[in-house]
Design a protein around this motif. Structure first.
Motif, PDB file in Angstrom:
ATOM      1  N   GLY A  14       4.005  -8.834  -8.659  1.00  0.00           N
ATOM      2  CA  GLY A  14       5.095  -8.373  -9.525  1.00  0.00           C
ATOM      3  C   GLY A  14       5.796  -9.550 -10.196  1.00  0.00           C
ATOM      4  N   ALA A  33      12.063  -2.781  -3.438  1.00  0.00           N
ATOM      5  CA  ALA A  33      12.620  -1.933  -2.383  1.00  0.00           C
ATOM      6  C   ALA A  33      13.309  -2.740  -1.286  1.00  0.00           C
ATOM      7  CB  ALA A  33      11.498  -1.098  -1.766  1.00  0.00           C
ATOM      8  N   ARG A  40       4.785  -9.736   1.133  1.00  0.00           N
ATOM      9  CA  ARG A  40       4.019 -10.275   2.264  1.00  0.00           C
ATOM     10  C   ARG A  40       4.003 -11.799   2.286  1.00  0.00           C
ATOM     11  NH1 ARG A  40      -1.289  -7.666   1.059  1.00  0.00           N
ATOM     12  NH2 ARG A  40      -0.252  -6.843  -0.777  1.00  0.00           N
ATOM     13  N   ASN A  55       6.957 -15.438   7.099  1.00  0.00           N
ATOM     14  CA  ASN A  55       6.346 -14.275   7.770  1.00  0.00           C
ATOM     15  C   ASN A  55       4.964 -14.646   8.285  1.00  0.00           C
ATOM     16  OD1 ASN A  55       5.255 -14.287   5.054  1.00  0.00           O
ATOM     17  ND2 ASN A  55       4.497 -12.240   5.442  1.00  0.00           N
ATOM     18  N   GLY A  56       4.301 -15.585   7.621  1.00  0.00           N
ATOM     19  CA  GLY A  56       2.995 -16.045   8.084  1.00  0.00           C
ATOM     20  C   GLY A  56       2.611 -17.304   7.338  1.00  0.00           C
ATOM     21  N   ASN A  57       1.778 -18.121   7.985  1.00  0.00           N
ATOM     22  CA  ASN A  57       1.361 -19.369   7.330  1.00  0.00           C
ATOM     23  C   ASN A  57       0.462 -19.047   6.157  1.00  0.00           C
ATOM     24  OD1 ASN A  57       2.564 -20.975   9.421  1.00  0.00           O
ATOM     25  ND2 ASN A  57       0.924 -20.165  10.716  1.00  0.00           N
ATOM     26  N   ALA A 253       3.367  -2.844  -9.071  1.00  0.00           N
ATOM     27  CA  ALA A 253       2.892  -3.971  -8.253  1.00  0.00           C
ATOM     28  C   ALA A 253       3.306  -3.791  -6.796  1.00  0.00           C
ATOM     29  CB  ALA A 253       3.424  -5.290  -8.819  1.00  0.00           C
ATOM     30  N   VAL A 258       1.676   2.502  -1.222  1.00  0.00           N
ATOM     31  CA  VAL A 258       2.821   2.961  -2.026  1.00  0.00           C
ATOM     32  C   VAL A 258       2.333   3.390  -3.412  1.00  0.00           C
ATOM     33  CG1 VAL A 258       5.035   2.304  -3.059  1.00  0.00           C
ATOM     34  CG2 VAL A 258       4.413   1.437  -0.795  1.00  0.00           C
ATOM     35  N   LEU A 262       2.892   6.912  -5.393  1.00  0.00           N
ATOM     36  CA  LEU A 262       3.611   7.022  -6.664  1.00  0.00           C
ATOM     37  C   LEU A 262       2.703   7.542  -7.774  1.00  0.00           C
ATOM     38  CD1 LEU A 262       5.679   3.682  -6.659  1.00  0.00           C
ATOM     39  CD2 LEU A 262       6.523   6.002  -6.227  1.00  0.00           C
ATOM     40  N   GLU A 353       1.894  -8.745  11.178  1.00  0.00           N
ATOM     41  CA  GLU A 353       1.762  -8.099   9.860  1.00  0.00           C
ATOM     42  C   GLU A 353       0.590  -7.146   9.993  1.00  0.00           C
ATOM     43  OE1 GLU A 353       3.418  -8.085   7.045  1.00  0.00           O
ATOM     44  OE2 GLU A 353       4.638  -9.915   7.004  1.00  0.00           O
ATOM     45  N   THR A 357      -3.608  -7.496   4.799  1.00  0.00           N
ATOM     46  CA  THR A 357      -4.447  -7.401   3.597  1.00  0.00           C
ATOM     47  C   THR A 357      -5.391  -6.212   3.753  1.00  0.00           C
ATOM     48  OG1 THR A 357      -6.363  -8.667   4.406  1.00  0.00           O
ATOM     49  CG2 THR A 357      -4.564  -9.946   3.424  1.00  0.00           C
ATOM     50  N   GLY A 382      -1.575  -6.259  -8.009  1.00  0.00           N
ATOM     51  CA  GLY A 382      -1.541  -6.400  -6.548  1.00  0.00           C
ATOM     52  C   GLY A 382      -2.819  -7.062  -6.097  1.00  0.00           C
ATOM     53  N   ALA A 391      -7.941 -10.607  -0.815  1.00  0.00           N
ATOM     54  CA  ALA A 391      -6.477 -10.508  -0.928  1.00  0.00           C
ATOM     55  C   ALA A 391      -5.857 -11.867  -0.637  1.00  0.00           C
ATOM     56  CB  ALA A 391      -5.957  -9.466   0.061  1.00  0.00           C
ATOM     57  N   GLU A 394      -3.737 -16.292  -4.826  1.00  0.00           N
ATOM     58  CA  GLU A 394      -4.375 -16.497  -6.127  1.00  0.00           C
ATOM     59  C   GLU A 394      -4.728 -15.153  -6.773  1.00  0.00           C
ATOM     60  OE1 GLU A 394      -4.708 -19.184  -7.854  1.00  0.00           O
ATOM     61  OE2 GLU A 394      -6.309 -18.788  -9.277  1.00  0.00           O
ATOM     62  N   ALA A 396      -3.341 -12.196  -6.120  1.00  0.00           N
ATOM     63  CA  ALA A 396      -2.113 -11.468  -6.457  1.00  0.00           C
ATOM     64  C   ALA A 396      -1.527 -12.001  -7.774  1.00  0.00           C
ATOM     65  CB  ALA A 396      -1.098 -11.600  -5.315  1.00  0.00           C
TER      66      ALA A 396
HETATM   67  C1  FAD Z   1       0.588 -13.225   7.437  1.00  0.00           C
HETATM   68  C2  FAD Z   1      -0.114 -13.421   6.128  1.00  0.00           C
HETATM   69  C3  FAD Z   1      -0.779 -14.611   5.867  1.00  0.00           C
HETATM   70  C4  FAD Z   1      -1.440 -14.805   4.649  1.00  0.00           C
HETATM   71  N1  FAD Z   1      -2.029 -16.003   4.396  1.00  0.00           N
HETATM   72  C5  FAD Z   1      -2.514 -16.252   3.164  1.00  0.00           C
HETATM   73  C6  FAD Z   1      -3.009 -17.556   2.833  1.00  0.00           C
HETATM   74  O1  FAD Z   1      -3.032 -18.458   3.659  1.00  0.00           O
HETATM   75  N2  FAD Z   1      -3.465 -17.773   1.567  1.00  0.00           N
HETATM   76  C7  FAD Z   1      -3.443 -16.784   0.628  1.00  0.00           C
HETATM   77  O2  FAD Z   1      -3.834 -17.042  -0.520  1.00  0.00           O
HETATM   78  N3  FAD Z   1      -2.985 -15.536   0.912  1.00  0.00           N
HETATM   79  C8  FAD Z   1      -2.518 -15.253   2.158  1.00  0.00           C
HETATM   80  N4  FAD Z   1      -2.023 -14.009   2.452  1.00  0.00           N
HETATM   81  C9  FAD Z   1      -2.109 -12.944   1.435  1.00  0.00           C
HETATM   82  C10 FAD Z   1      -0.929 -12.967   0.463  1.00  0.00           C
HETATM   83  O3  FAD Z   1       0.291 -13.058   1.140  1.00  0.00           O
HETATM   84  C11 FAD Z   1      -0.961 -11.677  -0.331  1.00  0.00           C
HETATM   85  O4  FAD Z   1      -2.201 -11.550  -0.967  1.00  0.00           O
HETATM   86  C12 FAD Z   1       0.130 -11.583  -1.405  1.00  0.00           C
HETATM   87  O5  FAD Z   1       1.382 -11.974  -0.901  1.00  0.00           O
HETATM   88  C13 FAD Z   1       0.180 -10.147  -1.910  1.00  0.00           C
HETATM   89  O6  FAD Z   1       1.143 -10.029  -2.943  1.00  0.00           O
HETATM   90  P1  FAD Z   1       1.340  -8.653  -3.698  1.00  0.00           P
HETATM   91  O7  FAD Z   1       2.418  -8.864  -4.670  1.00  0.00           O
HETATM   92  O8  FAD Z   1       0.021  -8.139  -4.143  1.00  0.00           O
HETATM   93  O9  FAD Z   1       1.815  -7.606  -2.585  1.00  0.00           O
HETATM   94  P2  FAD Z   1       3.196  -7.549  -1.721  1.00  0.00           P
HETATM   95  O10 FAD Z   1       3.571  -8.911  -1.279  1.00  0.00           O
HETATM   96  O11 FAD Z   1       2.959  -6.523  -0.669  1.00  0.00           O
HETATM   97  O12 FAD Z   1       4.277  -7.051  -2.759  1.00  0.00           O
HETATM   98  C14 FAD Z   1       4.576  -5.704  -2.994  1.00  0.00           C
HETATM   99  C15 FAD Z   1       6.088  -5.570  -3.127  1.00  0.00           C
HETATM  100  O13 FAD Z   1       6.375  -4.211  -3.493  1.00  0.00           O
HETATM  101  C16 FAD Z   1       7.547  -3.821  -2.815  1.00  0.00           C
HETATM  102  N5  FAD Z   1       7.597  -2.352  -2.757  1.00  0.00           N
HETATM  103  C17 FAD Z   1       6.890  -1.526  -1.942  1.00  0.00           C
HETATM  104  N6  FAD Z   1       7.205  -0.248  -2.210  1.00  0.00           N
HETATM  105  C18 FAD Z   1       8.106  -0.242  -3.218  1.00  0.00           C
HETATM  106  C19 FAD Z   1       8.786   0.785  -3.939  1.00  0.00           C
HETATM  107  N7  FAD Z   1       8.574   2.077  -3.679  1.00  0.00           N
HETATM  108  N8  FAD Z   1       9.678   0.416  -4.895  1.00  0.00           N
HETATM  109  C20 FAD Z   1       9.893  -0.907  -5.172  1.00  0.00           C
HETATM  110  N9  FAD Z   1       9.263  -1.907  -4.523  1.00  0.00           N
HETATM  111  C21 FAD Z   1       8.368  -1.585  -3.568  1.00  0.00           C
HETATM  112  C22 FAD Z   1       7.379  -4.473  -1.439  1.00  0.00           C
HETATM  113  O14 FAD Z   1       8.601  -4.520  -0.727  1.00  0.00           O
HETATM  114  C23 FAD Z   1       6.832  -5.843  -1.835  1.00  0.00           C
HETATM  115  O15 FAD Z   1       7.867  -6.757  -2.062  1.00  0.00           O
HETATM  116  C24 FAD Z   1      -1.425 -13.771   3.683  1.00  0.00           C
HETATM  117  C25 FAD Z   1      -0.761 -12.553   3.949  1.00  0.00           C
HETATM  118  C26 FAD Z   1      -0.118 -12.384   5.157  1.00  0.00           C
HETATM  119  C27 FAD Z   1       0.612 -11.086   5.423  1.00  0.00           C
END
Ligand code: FAD
Length: 410
Positions: A14, A33, A40, A55-57, A253, A258, A262, A353, A357, A382, A391, A394, A396
């Motif tokens: 996002g 939200a 994540r 939350n995680g490395n 995003a 979710v 939606l 978590e 992913t 996403g 996942a 990069e 995202a």
């Molecule tokens: C513990 C952990 C370790 C990781 N390690 C790595 C790593 O080392 N290297 C790497 O490249 N990637 C890593 N990842 C993956 C990476 O974190 C994710 O791929 C990335 O953060 C995903 O981003 P996103 O925006 O797609 O999703 P999200 O981060 O899930 O973002 C979605 C957002 O939408 C919001 N939302 C949900 N529902 C609603 C709603 N109804 N209305 C409004 N908002 C809403 C959520 O609160 C959230 O903020 C890791 C992930 C985790 C959990």
């Protein structure tokens, strides 16, 4: 062309969409939200530990082009600690052996000829055989594509589990090679590890939010979108926990569960893998890159952070229901041995978590939708959309940019 775009979700996808749209001269409202942005990938203060933790490395590599472009756009590149060289220190817990993987910077991979730069017990031929994987576009798994020898145990398995967050027995080898194509196969210059100097939010999230706000875009926190309103072939509004909002265009995003709620009828990945992070409040020497890979232990990666040490276990569905105490006790001996620490187990915190992913399997890969939808003013973003990558940060960030391009072209 819409002049105002609403982005649902302030995770990296996002925020990346919002940055790209703002750069293109649009006004953006991000609706998140949660009480804080980042999804994540975020940092927060843990009262029990008395520390700010992630939350995680998360590990970045210099080949993550979109991520560095995003950091440059919001002026946050210098918030990362970038290693001086492509160095990956490892320990094998079964025999205490240590080594450092050290690809040379150039494209010609002469490092595989040097025993000192490879994992012990691996051979030049093992590394060269990897090149064969570049051409694999079928549904083969990692485990079925590489012989189960020392090379697999000391290199392929740790890389695959970290990159795919999926057991290699079911993890798609072509998603692993898509990562390698942009890193290892380009040479060491694309494999230099980078981690946030302070925390994930300080590097990847807060600078983007500040950058957006400075340019007149809004990031609204604590407001959940509960449904999309449409009229004919257009989205015309959002229902939210704080009331309705009129919209011109929307980048959705949110995470896949979710998004499917939606946007009924959306096909998207619905199987997930957990990641466990275990934080210990203890001081340790950072070493050359700030982390060590662990083979043959319960811990998989041990990161040294300001005031604490943090362990990652990926593809962790097998352990996610274990008690937090049992998990902390299982990994502490690995931390102890890896970092040469003395003393009893320090205060700890286990962060589970559960849906870290989507599972990088052939079945789930087929369910990943593109950014474009049948509705002209709605785009999807996403790490779970069809980015061609597993996942990751990069993936995202790229997905957010793609969604922005789709809306700008609409
Ligand atoms: C513990 C952990 C370790 C990781 N390690 C790595 C790593 O080392 N290297 C790497 O490249 N990637 C890593 N990842 C993956 C990476 O974190 C994710 O791929 C990335 O953060 C995903 O981003 P996103 O925006 O797609 O999703 P999200 O981060 O899930 O973002 C979605 C957002 O939408 C919001 N939302 C949900 N529902 C609603 C709603 N109804 N209305 C409004 N908002 C809403 C959520 O609160 C959230 O903020 C890791 C992930 C985790 C959990």
């Amino acid at each position: 062309m819409p002049s105002h775009v609403h982005v649902i979700g302030a995770g990296l996808a996002g925020l990346s969409a919002a940055v790209a749209l703002t750069q293109a001269g649009r006004t953006v409202t991000v609706v998140e939200a949660g009480p804080a942005p980042g999804g994540r990938c975020r940092s927060y203060f843990d009262r029990e530990l008395g520390l700010r933790i992630d939350n995680g490395n998360h590990l970045l590599l210099s080949g993550n082009r979109a991520t560095f472009a995003y950091l440059d756009a919001v002026g946050a590149r210098d918030t990362l600690d970038v290693a001086p060289e492509p160095l990956f220190p490892f320990i094998d817990r079964s025999n205490g052996l240590r080594w450092t993987l050290h690809p040379n910077r150039g494209r010609l991979p002469w490092w595989v000829l040097s025993r000192k730069r490879r994992a012990p017990g691996t051979h030049v031929a093992d590394h060269l055989a990897l090149l064969r994987l570049r051409r694999m576009h079928n549904d083969a798994t990692v485990a079925a594509s590489v012989p189960h020898d020392v090379f697999y145990r000391r290199l392929i398995e740790p890389l695959a589990v970290a990159a795919l967050n999926t057991p290699p027995e079911v993890g798609l080898v072509r998603l692993l090679t898509s990562v390698m194509r942009e890193t290892l196969f380009l040479g060491g210059a694309a494999c230099i590890p980078a981690v946030p100097h302070i925390g994930l939010s300080e590097s990847l999230i807060d600078p983007a939010v500040a950058w957006l706000r400075e340019r007149g875009s809004e990031v609204i926190l604590g407001r959940r979108v509960t449904s999309l309103r449409h009229s004919g072939n257009r989205i015309i509004g959002l229902d939210t926990t704080e009331g309705p909002m009129r919209v011109d265009a929307v980048a959705l995003a949110a995470p896949p569960w979710v998004a499917a709620d939606l946007w009924p009828g959306l096909r998207c990945p619905m199987e997930f893998q957990a990641i466990l992070n275990i934080h210990f409040r203890v001081h340790a020497e950072r070493g050359p890159v700030g982390f060590v890979g662990v083979v043959g232990g319960t811990a998989e990666w041990v990161f040294v952070k300001p005031g604490h040490v943090s362990v990652t276990i990926s593809a962790a569905n097998r352990m996610v229901d274990d008690s937090a105490e049992a998990i902390a006790k299982a990994v502490w001996p690995d931390v102890h041995a890896t970092l040469g620490l003395n003393g009893a187990m320090p205060p700890w915190r286990v962060v589970k978590e559960r849906r870290a992913t989507f599972a990088a399997t052939a079945e789930q890969e087929k369910l990943r939708p593109g950014a474009r939808t049948e509705v002209a003013n709605l785009a999807l973003a996403g790490d779970w959309t069809a980015t061609g990558l597993p996942a990751t940060i990069e993936g995202a960030i790229r997905s957010g940019r793609t969604a922005a391009e789709v809306l700008l072209a609409a």
